[in-house]
Design a protein around this motif. Sequence first.
Motif, PDB file in Angstrom:
ATOM      1  N   ILE A 112       9.645   8.767  -2.834  1.00  0.00           N
ATOM      2  CA  ILE A 112       8.431   9.309  -2.099  1.00  0.00           C
ATOM      3  C   ILE A 112       7.490   9.729  -3.546  1.00  0.00           C
ATOM      4  O   ILE A 112       6.415   9.448  -3.009  1.00  0.00           O
ATOM      5  CB  ILE A 112       8.722  10.653  -1.602  1.00  0.00           C
ATOM      6  CG1 ILE A 112      10.084  10.616  -0.584  1.00  0.00           C
ATOM      7  CG2 ILE A 112       7.736  11.419  -1.040  1.00  0.00           C
ATOM      8  CD1 ILE A 112      10.808  11.893  -0.121  1.00  0.00           C
ATOM      9  N   TYR A 113       8.042  10.053  -4.474  1.00  0.00           N
ATOM     10  CA  TYR A 113       7.039  10.464  -5.737  1.00  0.00           C
ATOM     11  C   TYR A 113       6.037   9.191  -6.084  1.00  0.00           C
ATOM     12  O   TYR A 113       4.978   9.415  -6.436  1.00  0.00           O
ATOM     13  CB  TYR A 113       7.993  10.686  -6.821  1.00  0.00           C
ATOM     14  CG  TYR A 113       7.246  11.350  -8.005  1.00  0.00           C
ATOM     15  CD1 TYR A 113       6.901  12.738  -8.276  1.00  0.00           C
ATOM     16  CD2 TYR A 113       6.782  10.753  -9.007  1.00  0.00           C
ATOM     17  CE1 TYR A 113       6.172  13.045  -9.137  1.00  0.00           C
ATOM     18  CE2 TYR A 113       6.100  10.909  -9.914  1.00  0.00           C
ATOM     19  CZ  TYR A 113       5.878  12.363 -10.143  1.00  0.00           C
ATOM     20  OH  TYR A 113       5.194  12.717 -11.198  1.00  0.00           O
ATOM     21  N   GLN A 114       6.669   8.141  -5.962  1.00  0.00           N
ATOM     22  CA  GLN A 114       6.196   6.879  -6.773  1.00  0.00           C
ATOM     23  C   GLN A 114       4.934   6.618  -5.880  1.00  0.00           C
ATOM     24  O   GLN A 114       3.810   6.373  -6.508  1.00  0.00           O
ATOM     25  CB  GLN A 114       6.960   5.594  -7.101  1.00  0.00           C
ATOM     26  CG  GLN A 114       8.072   6.103  -8.344  1.00  0.00           C
ATOM     27  CD  GLN A 114       9.192   4.986  -8.154  1.00  0.00           C
ATOM     28  OE1 GLN A 114       9.262   4.173  -7.487  1.00  0.00           O
ATOM     29  NE2 GLN A 114       9.919   5.024  -9.089  1.00  0.00           N
ATOM     30  N   PRO A 115       4.857   6.422  -4.591  1.00  0.00           N
ATOM     31  CA  PRO A 115       3.754   6.151  -3.597  1.00  0.00           C
ATOM     32  C   PRO A 115       2.803   7.306  -3.988  1.00  0.00           C
ATOM     33  O   PRO A 115       1.571   7.172  -4.166  1.00  0.00           O
ATOM     34  CB  PRO A 115       4.425   6.025  -2.179  1.00  0.00           C
ATOM     35  CG  PRO A 115       5.733   5.517  -2.638  1.00  0.00           C
ATOM     36  CD  PRO A 115       6.142   6.121  -3.791  1.00  0.00           C
ATOM     37  N   LEU A 116       3.199   8.614  -3.982  1.00  0.00           N
ATOM     38  CA  LEU A 116       2.437   9.749  -4.167  1.00  0.00           C
ATOM     39  C   LEU A 116       1.372   9.706  -5.359  1.00  0.00           C
ATOM     40  O   LEU A 116       0.376   9.695  -5.371  1.00  0.00           O
ATOM     41  CB  LEU A 116       3.243  10.921  -3.747  1.00  0.00           C
ATOM     42  CG  LEU A 116       3.699  11.375  -2.370  1.00  0.00           C
ATOM     43  CD1 LEU A 116       4.446  12.520  -2.678  1.00  0.00           C
ATOM     44  CD2 LEU A 116       2.391  11.380  -1.423  1.00  0.00           C
ATOM     45  N   ALA A 117       2.154   9.143  -6.187  1.00  0.00           N
ATOM     46  CA  ALA A 117       1.708   9.220  -7.664  1.00  0.00           C
ATOM     47  C   ALA A 117       0.565   7.951  -7.588  1.00  0.00           C
ATOM     48  O   ALA A 117      -0.401   8.269  -8.364  1.00  0.00           O
ATOM     49  CB  ALA A 117       2.511   8.784  -8.701  1.00  0.00           C
ATOM     50  N   VAL A 127       5.343   5.337   4.920  1.00  0.00           N
ATOM     51  CA  VAL A 127       5.827   5.261   6.672  1.00  0.00           C
ATOM     52  C   VAL A 127       7.069   4.629   6.526  1.00  0.00           C
ATOM     53  O   VAL A 127       7.963   4.914   7.268  1.00  0.00           O
ATOM     54  CB  VAL A 127       4.672   4.733   7.063  1.00  0.00           C
ATOM     55  CG1 VAL A 127       5.018   4.211   8.581  1.00  0.00           C
ATOM     56  CG2 VAL A 127       3.530   5.329   7.223  1.00  0.00           C
ATOM     57  N   ARG A 128       7.114   3.432   5.917  1.00  0.00           N
ATOM     58  CA  ARG A 128       8.659   2.508   5.907  1.00  0.00           C
ATOM     59  C   ARG A 128       9.783   3.435   5.406  1.00  0.00           C
ATOM     60  O   ARG A 128      10.808   3.169   5.933  1.00  0.00           O
ATOM     61  CB  ARG A 128       8.229   1.358   5.112  1.00  0.00           C
ATOM     62  CG  ARG A 128       7.628   0.294   5.589  1.00  0.00           C
ATOM     63  CD  ARG A 128       7.584  -1.010   5.194  1.00  0.00           C
ATOM     64  NE  ARG A 128       7.519  -1.091   3.674  1.00  0.00           N
ATOM     65  CZ  ARG A 128       6.349  -1.311   2.774  1.00  0.00           C
ATOM     66  NH1 ARG A 128       5.375  -1.394   3.668  1.00  0.00           N
ATOM     67  NH2 ARG A 128       6.321  -1.123   1.559  1.00  0.00           N
ATOM     68  N   ILE A 129       9.312   4.119   4.360  1.00  0.00           N
ATOM     69  CA  ILE A 129      10.767   4.949   3.738  1.00  0.00           C
ATOM     70  C   ILE A 129      11.074   6.152   4.710  1.00  0.00           C
ATOM     71  O   ILE A 129      12.137   6.191   4.791  1.00  0.00           O
ATOM     72  CB  ILE A 129      10.222   5.727   2.375  1.00  0.00           C
ATOM     73  CG1 ILE A 129      10.033   4.786   1.574  1.00  0.00           C
ATOM     74  CG2 ILE A 129      11.167   6.918   2.130  1.00  0.00           C
ATOM     75  CD1 ILE A 129       9.159   4.987   0.045  1.00  0.00           C
ATOM     76  N   ALA A 130       9.786   6.692   5.493  1.00  0.00           N
ATOM     77  CA  ALA A 130      10.349   7.686   6.498  1.00  0.00           C
ATOM     78  C   ALA A 130      11.139   7.115   7.414  1.00  0.00           C
ATOM     79  O   ALA A 130      12.252   7.818   8.042  1.00  0.00           O
ATOM     80  CB  ALA A 130       9.097   8.423   6.993  1.00  0.00           C
ATOM     81  N   SER A 172       0.938  -1.255   0.135  1.00  0.00           N
ATOM     82  CA  SER A 172      -0.024  -0.013   0.164  1.00  0.00           C
ATOM     83  C   SER A 172       0.733   1.246   0.071  1.00  0.00           C
ATOM     84  O   SER A 172       2.010   1.445   0.697  1.00  0.00           O
ATOM     85  CB  SER A 172      -0.889   0.128   1.192  1.00  0.00           C
ATOM     86  OG  SER A 172      -0.293   0.389   2.430  1.00  0.00           O
ATOM     87  N   PRO A 173       0.639   2.177  -0.759  1.00  0.00           N
ATOM     88  CA  PRO A 173       1.241   3.153  -0.984  1.00  0.00           C
ATOM     89  C   PRO A 173       1.654   4.135   0.253  1.00  0.00           C
ATOM     90  O   PRO A 173       2.687   4.639   0.549  1.00  0.00           O
ATOM     91  CB  PRO A 173       0.607   4.274  -1.946  1.00  0.00           C
ATOM     92  CG  PRO A 173      -0.676   3.639  -2.173  1.00  0.00           C
ATOM     93  CD  PRO A 173      -0.584   2.326  -1.821  1.00  0.00           C
TER      94      PRO A 173
END
Length: 210
Positions: A135-140, A89-92, A83-84
């Motif tokens: 960050i961009y890809q999940p936001l997209a 969250v994991r990236i952060a 899930s994006p």
Amino acid sequence: MSKALERREKLRADLILSAERMIAGRGLAGLKTRDLAREIGCANGAVYNLVADVDELILRVGSRTLLRLDEALGAAERAGEPSPQETLVRIAIAYCDFAAENLQLWRALFEHRMEADKVLPDWSINDQLQLFRHIYQPLAMLFPKRSREELGITARSLFSAVHGMVALGLEQKLVAVPLPALRREIAGLVRAMVHGLIARDTDAESPGTR
């Protein structure tokens, strides 16, 4: 490649690795070219035959740091549910953990300042911009109707919020936060920001919304 070029390339690689170790141990302010020259076995002036100046040396070390950060963020993307929102969250949290584990090298990325008349080289800019794709890809995926420019602004805003929490939380002063608590707070911040962005988009699309 000639023997002379091979030796130069080896010395250059040794110089960058030595600078990386020095920054990791002493911080950016502790980087001394005289000590580096002694460590790699060359004259002090010969350092500037290997890199243009100290700025380039610091940026080369920064590129190595950014590459390892890129790998850490990529691993976090693949580590759990797809899930994006939870990917963000994991990236952060991975960003926080990387900063804590590589504190001086991470700080050097933001502490280094070039003179006003010097231009940041394209390769260094590209190294930095590459990270925003995480960050961009999940936001997209979350906001498919947003333009690339809008997504880019949102990605930078989200990064700024997380980076600010990490920078303050890891300060070894009054604002320091224990790492487990910092990780929880960062997860909460990201979820809250994403929920708010989704709610704002939903309200904007609802009939009669002003």
